[in-house]
Motif scaffolding. Structure first.
Motif, short mmCIF file in Angstrom:
data_model
loop_
_atom_site.label_atom_id
_atom_site.label_comp_id
_atom_site.label_asym_id
_atom_site.label_seq_id
_atom_site.Cartn_x
_atom_site.Cartn_y
_atom_site.Cartn_z
N ASP A 1 1.17 -1.21 0.08
CA ASP A 1 0.03 -0.08 0.04
C ASP A 1 1.09 0.98 -0.18
N PRO A 2 1.39 1.98 -1.38
CA PRO A 2 1.18 1.02 -2.43
C PRO A 2 2.32 0.04 -2.60
N VAL A 3 3.10 -0.90 -4.12
CA VAL A 3 3.95 -1.71 -3.84
C VAL A 3 4.73 0.00 -4.15
N THR A 4 6.25 -0.89 -4.57
CA THR A 4 7.36 0.62 -3.79
C THR A 4 8.27 -1.14 -5.18
N TYR A 5 9.86 0.08 -5.37
CA TYR A 5 10.22 -0.92 -6.26
C TYR A 5 11.20 -1.71 -5.06
N GLU B 1 3.90 9.35 2.63
CA GLU B 1 4.04 11.05 3.18
C GLU B 1 4.76 11.53 2.43
N ILE B 2 5.57 11.26 1.61
CA ILE B 2 5.74 12.43 0.94
C ILE B 2 4.64 12.78 -0.05
N GLY B 3 4.03 11.66 -0.41
CA GLY B 3 2.64 11.96 -1.56
C GLY B 3 2.77 12.92 -2.86
N GLY B 4 3.73 13.63 -3.90
CA GLY B 4 3.32 13.90 -5.07
C GLY B 4 3.65 13.17 -5.98
N ASN B 5 5.50 13.64 -5.53
CA ASN B 5 6.85 13.48 -6.80
C ASN B 5 7.03 11.98 -6.01
N VAL B 6 6.89 11.15 -6.83
CA VAL B 6 7.77 9.97 -6.33
C VAL B 6 7.79 8.92 -7.20
N ASP B 7 8.16 9.14 -7.81
CA ASP B 7 8.35 8.42 -9.29
C ASP B 7 9.85 7.99 -9.06
N GLN B 8 10.92 7.61 -8.24
CA GLN B 8 12.30 7.55 -8.19
C GLN B 8 11.71 5.62 -7.24
N LEU B 9 10.53 6.05 -6.49
CA LEU B 9 10.14 4.95 -5.54
C LEU B 9 9.70 3.99 -5.67
N VAL B 10 8.65 3.96 -6.53
CA VAL B 10 7.07 3.65 -6.85
C VAL B 10 7.30 3.28 -9.13
N THR C 1 0.81 -4.27 -12.88
CA THR C 1 0.56 -3.33 -13.85
C THR C 1 2.61 -3.39 -14.31
N ALA C 2 3.07 -3.04 -13.24
CA ALA C 2 4.31 -3.09 -13.33
C ALA C 2 5.08 -4.63 -13.34
N LEU C 3 5.03 -5.53 -13.29
CA LEU C 3 5.57 -6.97 -13.34
C LEU C 3 5.67 -6.61 -14.65
N ARG C 4 4.08 -6.64 -15.15
CA ARG C 4 3.99 -6.52 -16.59
C ARG C 4 4.26 -5.52 -17.75
#
Length: 176
Positions: free
Chosen positions: A16-20, A142-151, A62-65
């Motif tokens: 919640d949610p899945v991360t890298y 906690e970060i919210g918005g820009n989490v592109d590098q984590l998920v 989706t991430a796995l695919r």
């Protein structure tokens, strides 16, 4: 490993949610076992979820695919005890990721309880890849918005929709 009797493992969690970091553990597990079932707990008892179980499952699939996911990985939802979920798939192994000491303390307690309930099911721990050792689902929320590098991208897109005004970077500490 015999194809007539595939060796199965489960990777249970709230995701919640899945991360890298989660995806790294799932992929590494898929290299060891014939079949991996990612178990998404429907309603975790120890925390409220931000995303519905359907969203969490979809994010993982989706991430796995999108990453050319492992053919031997499937995703399912569970509401029963984790050991009963493992039994449902004939899995003799639960695989969990460990990042920091606090993960170990929690997992140590859970391992003891699970061994009392199902001594035939072993728990295997995979140490986090150092590049993901700081990534947690709660930190991402906690970060919210820009989490592109984590998920994965689908999760990052959903965060952008939920927090369109969020600024990149870490949240401001309440003490600041």
């Amino acid at each position: 490993m015999s194809s007539s009797n595939p060796v199965a493992a489960i990777c249970p969690g709230a995701y919640d949610p899945v991360t890298y970091g989660h995806l790294d553990v799932i992929r590494r597990t898929a290299e060891i076992f014939d079949r991996v079932v990612v178990g998404v707990v429907r309603d975790p008892q120890h925390k409220a979820t931000m995303f519905t179980v359907e969203e969490r499952v979809d994010f993982i699939r989706t991430a796995l695919r999108d990453d050319g996911g492992a053919e031997n990985v499937e995703v399912d939802v569970f509401a029963e005890l984790v050991v009963d979920f493992a039994r449902r798939f004939g899995a003799k192994t639960m695989v969990k990721g460990l990042r920091v000491i606090s993960d170990f303390e929690w997992e140590f307690q859970m391992n003891h309880l699970n061994r009392l309930l199902a001594p035939e099911i072993e728990t295997m721990y995979v140490m986090a890849n150092p590049q993901y050792s700081f990534v947690s689902s709660s930190g991402v929320k906690e970060i919210g918005g820009n989490v592109d590098q984590l998920v994965p991208p689908a999760v990052a897109k959903r965060f952008q929709e939920l927090y369109p005004e969020a600024k990149p970077g870490a949240p401001v500490s309440p003490r600041e």
